[in-house]
Design an enzyme around this catalytic site. Sequence first.
Site, short mmCIF file in Angstrom:
data_model
loop_
_atom_site.label_atom_id
_atom_site.label_comp_id
_atom_site.label_asym_id
_atom_site.label_seq_id
_atom_site.Cartn_x
_atom_site.Cartn_y
_atom_site.Cartn_z
N LYS A 37 -2.61 6.70 1.37
CA LYS A 37 -2.51 6.84 2.68
C LYS A 37 -1.41 8.21 2.78
CE LYS A 37 -2.57 4.56 7.13
NZ LYS A 37 -4.10 4.51 7.06
N ARG A 95 0.93 -1.13 0.00
CA ARG A 95 0.17 -0.20 0.01
C ARG A 95 0.89 1.21 -0.09
NH1 ARG A 95 -4.57 0.38 4.79
NH2 ARG A 95 -2.78 0.73 5.83
N GLU A 98 -16.17 6.55 4.06
CA GLU A 98 -15.48 6.09 5.47
C GLU A 98 -15.70 7.00 6.61
OE1 GLU A 98 -11.44 5.24 5.25
OE2 GLU A 98 -11.30 5.99 3.31
C1 PLP Z 1 -5.18 3.84 7.71
C2 PLP Z 1 -6.60 4.22 7.26
C3 PLP Z 1 -7.65 3.46 7.49
C4 PLP Z 1 -7.35 1.97 8.01
O1 PLP Z 1 -6.55 0.85 7.34
P1 PLP Z 1 -5.99 -0.18 8.19
O2 PLP Z 1 -4.86 -0.80 7.27
O3 PLP Z 1 -7.06 -1.30 8.52
O4 PLP Z 1 -5.32 0.34 9.20
C5 PLP Z 1 -8.89 3.41 7.03
N1 PLP Z 1 -9.03 4.95 6.38
C6 PLP Z 1 -8.25 5.68 6.44
C7 PLP Z 1 -8.52 6.96 5.70
C8 PLP Z 1 -6.87 5.47 6.78
O5 PLP Z 1 -5.81 6.18 6.52
#
Ligand code: PLP
Length: 341
Positions: free
Chosen positions: A184, A82, A220
């Site tokens: 991210k 990722r 989300e």
């Molecule tokens: C990091 C993150 C998540 C959660 O991802 P995980 O890999 O399960 O920790 C969900 N939404 C956003 C916007 C994120 O930055």
Amino acid sequence: MTRQDLDWENIGFAYHKTNFRYVANFKHGIWEDGGLTSDETVVLNESAGVLQYCQSVFEGLKAYRTRDGKIVTFRPDLNAERMETSAIGLEMPPFPRNRFLEAIDQVVKANSDWVPPFGSGATLYIRPYLFATSPVMGIKPAETYQFRVICTPVGPYFKGGARPLTLCVSDYDRAAPHGTGHLKAGLNYAMSLHAYVSAHAAGYDENLFLDPATRTYVEETGGANFLFVTKEQEIVTPQSGSILPSITRRSMLHVAEHILGLKVSERPVKLTELEDFAECGLCGTAAVISPVGRIVDHGREIRFPSGMERMGLVTQKLYDLLTGMQLGLVESPAGWIRQIC
Ligand SMILES: *Cc1c(COP(=O)(O)O)cnc(C)c1O
């Protein structure tokens, strides 16, 4: 502060300086050899790309102490993958995946005293990140970068049991259509902070962000993906190009389908269908899954049948299975657990 002074139960989720961090620099088109350092400071040119144009991406994962005393990470290969996608999306040189995994192993091993004991509920949170270091002024990607991995012990997310959350449907968007929502990047958080602080001030735990194009589908929250359970015990999770693909959520779907034998689907979820669901949870590394009891959409209020006292039945099963795998209590699918020491 030393490890001995920490009250694992009450350390919360904050930065505590630990002994070692990993640093590698990208210069003249290559990633130089990296290594551990005890220096927690970063000295940057005043016009570094990260300061001017937010050229920065990150990851988050945890190291767990298992019942038999080992230290493990959970699916770090997916974090490596990722971060590569995030880096490419922001025109940054990806840090090689195998070196990403080795860097995490080194940091955890060097700070193994900071990995909380089994049964404390606390864990070692690991934060790999990559940022632009060379000066820029005109709009363009920087030429040099730093990759760094830091870690800090964090307390149990649910102290005294999981309390279901109340969310509000936000009037703000966290990502643009065809933008950076699936990466991210710190910039997605910078622009959701105002929405987060406003929601808190109004008494809500989190924001539910809608799809930025039509504002009719569920995306989300600021930092966690949705997982819904229907009254027929089917798992439903929103599909959209601007959602960050949570590793926790992807793991939950696999467990739901292959271990619990439930039907799972990833599809667009309309805001208007929320009241049809029996349970709702938020998935992310920090909490694994946080139950949601209530969602307020301006005048309209949705209360999930699972209530405001405890996790829904299916949510609880998924939580127990996933945390069980992380703590070495439940067998996990091949390749999910990386033993560090
Ligand atoms: C990091 C993150 C998540 C959660 O991802 P995980 O890999 O399960 O920790 C969900 N939404 C956003 C916007 C994120 O930055």
